[in-house]
Design a protein around this motif. Structure first.
Motif, short mmCIF file in Angstrom:
data_model
loop_
_atom_site.label_atom_id
_atom_site.label_comp_id
_atom_site.label_asym_id
_atom_site.label_seq_id
_atom_site.Cartn_x
_atom_site.Cartn_y
_atom_site.Cartn_z
N PRO A 66 0.84 -1.20 0.00
CA PRO A 66 0.00 0.00 0.00
C PRO A 66 0.88 1.25 0.00
CG PRO A 66 -0.73 -1.56 1.67
CD PRO A 66 0.58 -2.07 1.16
N HIS A 67 0.41 2.28 -0.70
CA HIS A 67 1.23 3.48 -0.88
C HIS A 67 0.49 4.69 -0.30
CE1 HIS A 67 3.82 6.04 -3.88
NE2 HIS A 67 3.96 6.42 -2.62
N LEU A 68 1.07 5.29 0.74
CA LEU A 68 0.50 6.46 1.42
C LEU A 68 1.32 7.69 1.07
CD1 LEU A 68 -1.44 7.68 3.59
CD2 LEU A 68 0.33 7.12 5.28
N MET A 69 0.63 8.73 0.64
CA MET A 69 1.29 10.00 0.32
C MET A 69 1.06 11.01 1.44
SD MET A 69 0.18 12.97 -2.35
CE MET A 69 -0.04 11.96 -3.80
N LYS A 150 1.76 20.12 -11.20
CA LYS A 150 2.76 19.57 -12.12
C LYS A 150 3.58 18.46 -11.46
CE LYS A 150 3.04 23.63 -15.06
NZ LYS A 150 3.86 24.73 -15.59
N LEU A 151 3.78 18.55 -10.15
CA LEU A 151 4.53 17.50 -9.46
C LEU A 151 3.75 16.19 -9.46
CD1 LEU A 151 7.14 16.83 -8.01
CD2 LEU A 151 6.11 17.64 -5.88
N LEU A 152 2.44 16.27 -9.29
CA LEU A 152 1.60 15.08 -9.39
C LEU A 152 1.66 14.49 -10.79
CD1 LEU A 152 -1.50 16.35 -7.40
CD2 LEU A 152 -0.19 14.31 -6.81
N GLU A 153 1.56 15.33 -11.79
CA GLU A 153 1.63 14.85 -13.18
C GLU A 153 2.98 14.20 -13.45
OE1 GLU A 153 0.90 18.38 -15.38
OE2 GLU A 153 -1.29 18.33 -15.11
N HIS A 154 4.04 14.83 -12.97
CA HIS A 154 5.41 14.32 -13.17
C HIS A 154 5.57 12.96 -12.51
CE1 HIS A 154 9.83 14.38 -13.31
NE2 HIS A 154 9.81 14.06 -12.03
N ALA A 155 5.12 12.84 -11.27
CA ALA A 155 5.27 11.57 -10.55
C ALA A 155 4.40 10.48 -11.18
CB ALA A 155 4.90 11.76 -9.08
N ALA A 156 3.18 10.82 -11.54
CA ALA A 156 2.29 9.83 -12.15
C ALA A 156 2.84 9.36 -13.49
CB ALA A 156 0.89 10.42 -12.33
N SER A 158 5.83 9.01 -14.16
CA SER A 158 6.95 8.12 -13.85
C SER A 158 6.49 6.78 -13.28
CB SER A 158 7.89 8.81 -12.85
OG SER A 158 8.40 10.02 -13.38
N GLY A 159 5.17 6.60 -13.20
CA GLY A 159 4.62 5.33 -12.73
C GLY A 159 4.15 5.32 -11.30
N GLU A 160 4.20 6.46 -10.62
CA GLU A 160 3.75 6.51 -9.22
C GLU A 160 2.23 6.42 -9.13
OE1 GLU A 160 6.12 7.07 -6.25
OE2 GLU A 160 6.94 5.93 -7.91
N ARG A 161 1.75 5.59 -8.20
CA ARG A 161 0.33 5.47 -7.91
C ARG A 161 0.16 5.48 -6.40
NH1 ARG A 161 0.86 6.41 -12.42
NH2 ARG A 161 -0.03 5.37 -14.26
N TRP A 162 -0.91 6.10 -5.92
CA TRP A 162 -1.12 6.24 -4.49
C TRP A 162 -2.48 5.67 -4.09
CZ3 TRP A 162 0.12 10.24 -7.85
CH2 TRP A 162 1.46 10.66 -7.84
N ASP A 163 -2.52 5.12 -2.89
CA ASP A 163 -3.78 4.58 -2.37
C ASP A 163 -4.53 5.58 -1.51
OD1 ASP A 163 -3.65 1.74 -3.32
OD2 ASP A 163 -1.76 1.81 -2.21
N ALA A 164 -3.81 6.50 -0.90
CA ALA A 164 -4.43 7.51 -0.04
C ALA A 164 -3.42 8.62 0.21
CB ALA A 164 -4.90 6.91 1.28
N ALA A 165 -3.93 9.78 0.62
CA ALA A 165 -3.05 10.91 0.88
C ALA A 165 -3.50 11.66 2.13
CB ALA A 165 -3.01 11.86 -0.31
N LEU A 166 -2.53 12.21 2.83
CA LEU A 166 -2.75 13.07 3.98
C LEU A 166 -2.04 14.39 3.71
CD1 LEU A 166 -3.51 13.67 6.98
CD2 LEU A 166 -1.33 12.59 7.61
N VAL A 167 -2.77 15.48 3.83
CA VAL A 167 -2.20 16.82 3.69
C VAL A 167 -2.06 17.42 5.08
CG1 VAL A 167 -2.51 19.12 2.70
CG2 VAL A 167 -3.23 17.10 1.41
N GLY A 168 -0.89 17.97 5.38
CA GLY A 168 -0.61 18.44 6.74
C GLY A 168 -0.94 19.89 7.01
#
Length: 399
Positions: A66-69, A150-156, A158-168
């Motif tokens: 599982p991948h947490l951002m 743009k950072l999300l687009e760049h990471a995606a 590159s193959g990055e996928r996330w299951d959930a995210a927390l913003v601080g």
């Protein structure tokens, strides 16, 4: 540096003068810290015409599971005159149990606590039961063009996928544990120009006063209310923010006048449907101006900002329940699930995975003498640690 200590991390970050769009050394410091924890890091600068270049950081620990951002920003708003501060805006000084400095609350403090929580987990375990990434921008307080989007687009790409995210982001109004953001209202800004005919105030029949029409247009936009809200969102709200004719004379009817306004809207509207409603209201008002009987409708131009922010609501029960449970376990409070406040970068992240927001108490953000309670830094670190552990456990059980 002791990476299990959020206060030490935060002091280092606050001492970096990272006023948007300047990196100020904050991302350099984070790059070093995350490298010590074993993260692979990607520094990337984005550009766009007529906007400042912005430096960003994406870091990931782990390659599977599982991948947490965690998402946040190191840029801060200008501090104003340094002499107005009791402690220097970039001093990171500690006094009477508080750490002072621009960004202490919004939102270098949240970043510091998340890193400290991870460091504590890694000191107790050989590795995490999945992957954790940090998506950190330097453009949240600015145009938000060369940052998270743009950072999300760049990471995606590159193959990055996330299951959930927390913003601080700072989400708590008065004390830690009160509130989790599970969505945000949309934001739509507009400009209305009303065109008349200039003339002498003593000869109004030879002129056409646009300010008269503007009053009626403003009434039409604000009454009746756009909606009454629903169980998760407050009512949508339109606020007039500026009226300007550029007229310095008292005996001249102006040729035109301009009004600007902003709407914070709930999920009963999309930006498109809201624009349609506002245009319809103005069209009706332009035909119904009482003092213009027998005259053509008043001429006006309505334009909207290019990038409206959509409203959204996170419906991932596991994510929300896990964070709520961590908050309750550490603070003893059951947090309110809220969609109030302004916009945040969560509006971009929600297109990639479910996202929630939880951070420090926001009372001093953007103010002179911005500060955070040292005790709150420790408490938030404990909440983040419990959340990370419990989210991985709940996700593995569900999978």
């Amino acid at each position: 540096m002791n990476l299990t200590d959020p206060t030490e991390i935060l002091a280092t970050l606050v001492r970096c003068p990272s006023v948007t769009p300047e990196e100020g050394g904050a991302l350099d410091a984070l790059d070093t810290m995350l490298g010590e924890l074993g993260f692979r890091r990607d520094r990337v600068t984005f550009q766009e015409a007529e906007t400042p270049d912005v430096d960003n950081l994406y870091a990931r620990l782990g390659e599977d599971g599982p991948h947490l951002m965690f998402a946040g920003h190191t840029d801060v708003v200008p501090p104003g005159p340094a002499e107005d501060w009791t402690h220097g805006p970039f001093s990171g000084e500690i006094a009477e149990g508080r750490l002072y400095g621009r960004g202490a609350v919004d939102m270098k403090g949240g970043i510091a606590c998340f890193i400290a929580a991870l460091a504590r987990l890694l000191s107790e375990n050989d590795k995490l039961p999945g992957s954790v990434s940090l998506l950190i921008t330097g453009d949240e307080e600015g145009p938000a063009i060369n940052g998270t989007v743009k950072l999300l687009e760049h990471a995606a790409a590159s193959g990055e996928r996330w299951d959930a995210a927390l913003v601080g982001e700072p989400t708590n109004p008065n004390e830690l544990g009160e509130m989790i953001k599970v969505g945000r209202r949309g934001s739509l800004s507009a400009r209305l120009i009303v065109e008349g005919t200039q003339g002498h105030v003593a000869y109004p029949h030879l002129a056409d006063n646009p300010l008269r029409a503007l009053i009626s247009f403003a009434d039409a936009l604000t009454e009746p209310p756009l909606d009454t809200g629903n169980d998760r969102f407050p009512p949508s709200n339109l606020e007039l923010t500026s009226i300007d004719t550029g007229n310095t004379a008292t005996n001249v009817i102006p040729a035109s006048t301009e009004m600007r306004f902003n709407v914070r809207f709930n999920d009963l509207w999309s930006a498109e449907s809201l624009e349609g409603e506002l245009r319809a209201r103005l069209e009706v008002a332009s035909m119904a101006l009482k003092y213009r009987s027998g005259q053509p409708p008043m001429r006006y131009q309505l334009s909207f900002q290019e990038r409206p922010s959509p409203s959204f609501l996170t419906r991932d029960d596991r994510l929300v329940a896990t964070l709520s449970g961590a908050v309750a376990a550490v603070t003893g409070q059951t947090p309110t699930l809220s969609t109030t406040g302004g916009t945040s970068d969560a509006r971009f992240i929600k297109d990639y995975c479910p996202v929630v927001e939880f951070g420090l108490v926001g009372q001093t953000m953007h103010k002179v003498d911005e500060h955070v309670e040292i005790d709150d830094l420790e408490t938030l670190t404990l909440i983040y640690k419990a959340f990370i552990e419990n989210w991985f456990a709940a996700t593995q059980r569900a999978g």
